[in-house]
Design an enzyme around this catalytic site. Structure first.
Site, PDB file in Angstrom:
ATOM      1  N   HIS A  36       3.555   8.641   3.299  1.00  0.00           N
ATOM      2  CA  HIS A  36       4.550   7.580   3.439  1.00  0.00           C
ATOM      3  C   HIS A  36       4.388   8.521   5.522  1.00  0.00           C
ATOM      4  O   HIS A  36       4.214   9.455   5.227  1.00  0.00           O
ATOM      5  CB  HIS A  36       5.998   7.736   3.075  1.00  0.00           C
ATOM      6  CG  HIS A  36       6.625   7.593   3.644  1.00  0.00           C
ATOM      7  ND1 HIS A  36       7.745   7.739   5.231  1.00  0.00           N
ATOM      8  CD2 HIS A  36       7.989   6.292   3.366  1.00  0.00           C
ATOM      9  CE1 HIS A  36       8.618   6.288   5.643  1.00  0.00           C
ATOM     10  NE2 HIS A  36       8.471   5.301   4.252  1.00  0.00           N
ATOM     11  N   ASP A  80       6.548  15.613  -1.003  1.00  0.00           N
ATOM     12  CA  ASP A  80       7.338  14.664  -0.937  1.00  0.00           C
ATOM     13  C   ASP A  80       7.190  14.215  -2.042  1.00  0.00           C
ATOM     14  O   ASP A  80       6.169  13.256  -2.334  1.00  0.00           O
ATOM     15  CB  ASP A  80       6.829  13.871  -0.214  1.00  0.00           C
ATOM     16  CG  ASP A  80       7.647  12.529   0.986  1.00  0.00           C
ATOM     17  OD1 ASP A  80       8.459  12.143  -0.527  1.00  0.00           O
ATOM     18  OD2 ASP A  80       6.917  12.052   1.361  1.00  0.00           O
ATOM     19  N   GLN A 114       9.777   9.603  -4.177  1.00  0.00           N
ATOM     20  CA  GLN A 114       9.566   9.093  -4.859  1.00  0.00           C
ATOM     21  C   GLN A 114       9.387   9.073  -6.186  1.00  0.00           C
ATOM     22  O   GLN A 114       9.436   8.440  -7.414  1.00  0.00           O
ATOM     23  CB  GLN A 114       8.111   8.114  -4.539  1.00  0.00           C
ATOM     24  CG  GLN A 114       8.197   6.840  -3.150  1.00  0.00           C
ATOM     25  CD  GLN A 114       9.566   5.590  -3.725  1.00  0.00           C
ATOM     26  OE1 GLN A 114      10.078   5.236  -4.409  1.00  0.00           O
ATOM     27  NE2 GLN A 114       9.947   5.324  -2.349  1.00  0.00           N
ATOM     28  N   LYS A 123      17.797   6.704  -2.534  1.00  0.00           N
ATOM     29  CA  LYS A 123      16.495   6.259  -3.277  1.00  0.00           C
ATOM     30  C   LYS A 123      17.039   6.227  -4.859  1.00  0.00           C
ATOM     31  O   LYS A 123      16.824   6.131  -6.164  1.00  0.00           O
ATOM     32  CB  LYS A 123      14.606   7.044  -3.588  1.00  0.00           C
ATOM     33  CG  LYS A 123      14.815   6.121  -2.134  1.00  0.00           C
ATOM     34  CD  LYS A 123      13.313   6.106  -1.654  1.00  0.00           C
ATOM     35  CE  LYS A 123      12.830   5.993  -0.320  1.00  0.00           C
ATOM     36  NZ  LYS A 123      12.374   4.966   0.239  1.00  0.00           N
ATOM     37  N   CYS A 141       5.892   1.372   5.646  1.00  0.00           N
ATOM     38  CA  CYS A 141       5.649   2.935   6.200  1.00  0.00           C
ATOM     39  C   CYS A 141       4.735   3.599   5.824  1.00  0.00           C
ATOM     40  O   CYS A 141       4.550   5.294   5.677  1.00  0.00           O
ATOM     41  CB  CYS A 141       7.085   3.766   5.999  1.00  0.00           C
ATOM     42  SG  CYS A 141       8.531   2.553   6.663  1.00  0.00           S
TER      43      CYS A 141
HETATM   44  C1  PLP Z   1       6.730   8.426  -0.631  1.00  0.00           C
HETATM   45  C2  PLP Z   1       8.467   9.087   0.766  1.00  0.00           C
HETATM   46  N1  PLP Z   1       8.715   9.778   1.539  1.00  0.00           N
HETATM   47  C3  PLP Z   1       9.376   9.749   2.794  1.00  0.00           C
HETATM   48  C4  PLP Z   1      10.186   8.276   2.303  1.00  0.00           C
HETATM   49  C5  PLP Z   1      11.510   8.652   3.769  1.00  0.00           C
HETATM   50  O1  PLP Z   1      12.594   8.639   3.363  1.00  0.00           O
HETATM   51  P1  PLP Z   1      13.853   8.250   3.955  1.00  0.00           P
HETATM   52  O2  PLP Z   1      13.566   7.799   4.751  1.00  0.00           O
HETATM   53  O3  PLP Z   1      15.122   8.452   3.299  1.00  0.00           O
HETATM   54  O4  PLP Z   1      13.883   9.885   4.859  1.00  0.00           O
HETATM   55  C6  PLP Z   1      10.145   7.563   2.703  1.00  0.00           C
HETATM   56  C7  PLP Z   1      11.446   6.400   1.705  1.00  0.00           C
HETATM   57  O5  PLP Z   1      10.883   5.280   2.829  1.00  0.00           O
HETATM   58  C8  PLP Z   1       8.771   7.682   0.952  1.00  0.00           C
HETATM   59  O6  PLP Z   1       9.012   6.771   0.217  1.00  0.00           O
END
Ligand code: PLP
Lengths: 151, 416
Positions: free
Chosen positions: B133, B210, B213, B236, B374
């Protein structure tokens, strides 16, 4: 919520599938680059401006049905128009799609085929799609070769 | 597979009861039943979470770690309890290893900024995957600008799986960190994170995972994984927005300099010298999202009260059913066909742009994500600008999948 068919009218579907004036323009002297990061749409608009008249205009790129159809219909509407008229048309189109101003009957007439985009105003997230080509054209006329970003 | 031969939900998982916990699911959209297929972007909230946040403000609210009065004590206890709950959820060695942030993005930025600046020098390498991401790409690129580190990107194959040999061979004497997703938000791929960590540790290299998900879908044990850093985001996990989690081994947190300076993160302050608070407070400068943290604790309670295996089986059954039905349609390509996947399907309909698909599905009250998710490098990898993504949570059912398939049929009818 309005009917989907109002957004996706036959003309739009047709121009989305088979865009007119699509491709490079060899003797273009104005270039605009547009990008909508939200959906990844990218359009380039090529203009041949001669004696203050849009002699020819074409576009290239990839996008959704709304943005491609809008750019396609835009090129049809602009060919042969003086620059000032082209810019004025953009203002009218902008008013039509954003619904910020009431559109008078003569203005609707001036917009002609472009009036099919009136349904877009019910979809705030899609207004940027319909205006991407036009913003890019504006940048080309302004000789601004930076990427126009709408989101 | 047809609608008649639906996979029967795993026994012990009553999705109707789960749905009743989520008030938004009972509210029609455009006078239709809401089909919410965008939980990977953000999940809906159960009443218990909404109530927990409200309860704080109605009954137990004051600033924490300050007042000697009852309300402040109650708020402090509730806040600290939420930390214990999150530690329990991840099976962290101690609640001291849990730092609350705003979201996963801030958790990663915290590590990049604090651990990264303290440990990385020009020419050092950070290994990451092609399916990260943006939140796990950009903070490291900023360090590349600042310090001159190198990013080593491990490619993914056509199925959206990490190319394992490339990973194993990526380690050099300059490698300093591996930062990798546990589950890809764009493709659904579950990475072999335990193996990834084992290999990195074989080279003496720490790993940031990370888990944004992963945590919503599967039990995670940071001690069993031996993860150095593990981040996720509360919204999430059926929790409120505005709260993220950084788990880090205590030894790392103790060695790391503070991320931000201010109140709550200090032991003593004079103009000559300030000593910092112990971990985790050292990393929580300023008044935190008190009510949000407490509500995240309620989300953890909610999730842990589920039969998690049954919930996972249910989501996997939805994924299998959706994949099967989409595959049976004409002109549809599914992106992300890894052997191990979370309940996410990214797809393209030939000739139709995801944005148009999203608008038409929206008309049927079907909420999907249309875009690059993203994860633009993933889109580039497959040579596409965007996909349409349906992602499932514990409250989705087989009717939702059927509605999606009908909606796609409608898209194809309109676009011909
Ligand atoms: C794999 C992953 N990492 C990071 C994020 C970032 O999450 P947040 O926008 O809550 O910081 C997301 C969500 O969009 C994600 O799917």
């Amino acid at each position: 919520m309005s009917d989907l068919r109002e957004l996706y009218q036959e003309v739009i579907l047709d121009h989305g599938r088979k865009p007119r004036n699509f491709g490079p323009l060899e003797d273009a002297n104005r270039e605009g680059h547009g990008h909508n990061p939200l959906c990844g749409d990218k359009l380039d608009v090529h203009v041949k401006l001669h004696d203050g008249v849009v002699e020819d205009v074409k576009f290239e790129g990839a996008g959704c049905a709304i943005s491609v159809a809008s750019a396609s219909l835009m090129t049809e509407a602009l060919k042969g128009k003086p620059e000032a008229e082209a810019r004025a048309l953009f203002e009218k189109f902008h008013a039509l799609t954003t619904g910020t101003e009431e559109i008078g009957l003569d203005e609707l007439e001036a917009l002609d085929k472009l009036a099919v985009f009136s349904g877009v105003r019910d979809y705030p997230l899609r207004v940027k799609c319909a205006t991407l080509g036009w913003h890019t054209l504006n940048a080309a006329l302004d000789q601004d070769e930076d990427m126009v970003v709408t989101e | 597979m047809t609608a008649e031969t639906k996979i029967v939900p795993a026994s012990g998982f009553d999705v109707e009861r789960i749905r009743a916990d989520f008030p938004i699911l009972a509210k029609p959209v455009y006078d239709k039943r809401l089909v919410f297929l965008d939980s990977a972007a953000s999940a809906q909230k159960p009443q218990a979470v909404i109530d927990a946040e409200t309860y704080v403000y109605e009954s137990e609210y004051a600033n924490i770690h300050r007042g000697v009065y009852l309300l402040s004590q109650q708020a402090t206890v509730a806040y600290d309890n939420a930390r214990k709950k999150v530690a329990g959820l991840l099976n962290a060695a101690s609640a001291r290893e849990i730092v609350f942030t705003r979201n996963a993005t801030e958790s990663i930025n915290l590590v990049a900024s604090s651990w990264g600046r303290a440990n990385l020098r020009e020419g050092d390498q950070v290994i990451l995957s092609q399916m990260e991401h943006h939140a796990n790409i950009v903070p490291w690129q900023m360090l590349r600008e600042e310090i001159g580190i190198e990013l080593v990107v491990i490619p993914i194959n056509d199925a959206g799986e990490l190319v394992w040999e490339d990973y194993e061979q990526a380690f050099t004497s300059r490698t300093k960190l591996v930062t990798m997703t546990h589950v890809s938000n764009a493709l659904g791929t579950i990475t072999p994170i335990a193996e990834i960590i084992r290999v990195a540790h074989g080279h003496g290299i720490p790993v940031l995972v990370d888990g944004s998900q992963a945590v919503p879908h599967m039990p995670v044990d940071v001690q069993a994984l031996d993860a150095d850093f593990y981040v996720f985001t509360g919204h999430k996990l059926y929790g409120p927005t505005g709260v993220g989690v950084l788990h880090a081994k205590a030894e790392h947190l103790e060695a790391m300099p503070p991320y931000q300076g201010g109140g709550d993160m200090i032991a003593t302050v004079t103009f000559e010298k300030t000593t910092y608070a112990d971990i985790p407070q050292k990393f929580e400068a300023g008044t935190p999202n008190i009510a949000g943290v407490v509500a995240l604790g309620a989300a953890v309670d909610y999730v842990e009260a589920l039969d998690r295996q049954a919930a996972l089986d249910h989501e996997q059954a939805l994924l299998a059913y959706a994949t099967e039905r989409l595959s049976a349609m004409n002109s549809i390509t599914i992106y992300g066909t890894a052997a191990e996947k979370a309940a996410v399907v990214s797809f393209a309909i030939e000739g139709d742009h995801p944005h148009d698909i999203g608008t038409i599905l929206d008309h049927e009250a079907i909420a999907v994500r249309a875009g690059h998710h993203c994860a633009q490098p993933v889109m580039d990898r497959f040579g596409i600008p965007a996909t349409t993504r349906a992602s499932f949570g514990i409250y989705n059912d087989f009717d939702d999948v059927d509605a999606l398939i009908d909606g796609i049929a409608r898209v194809q009818e309109i676009f011909g």
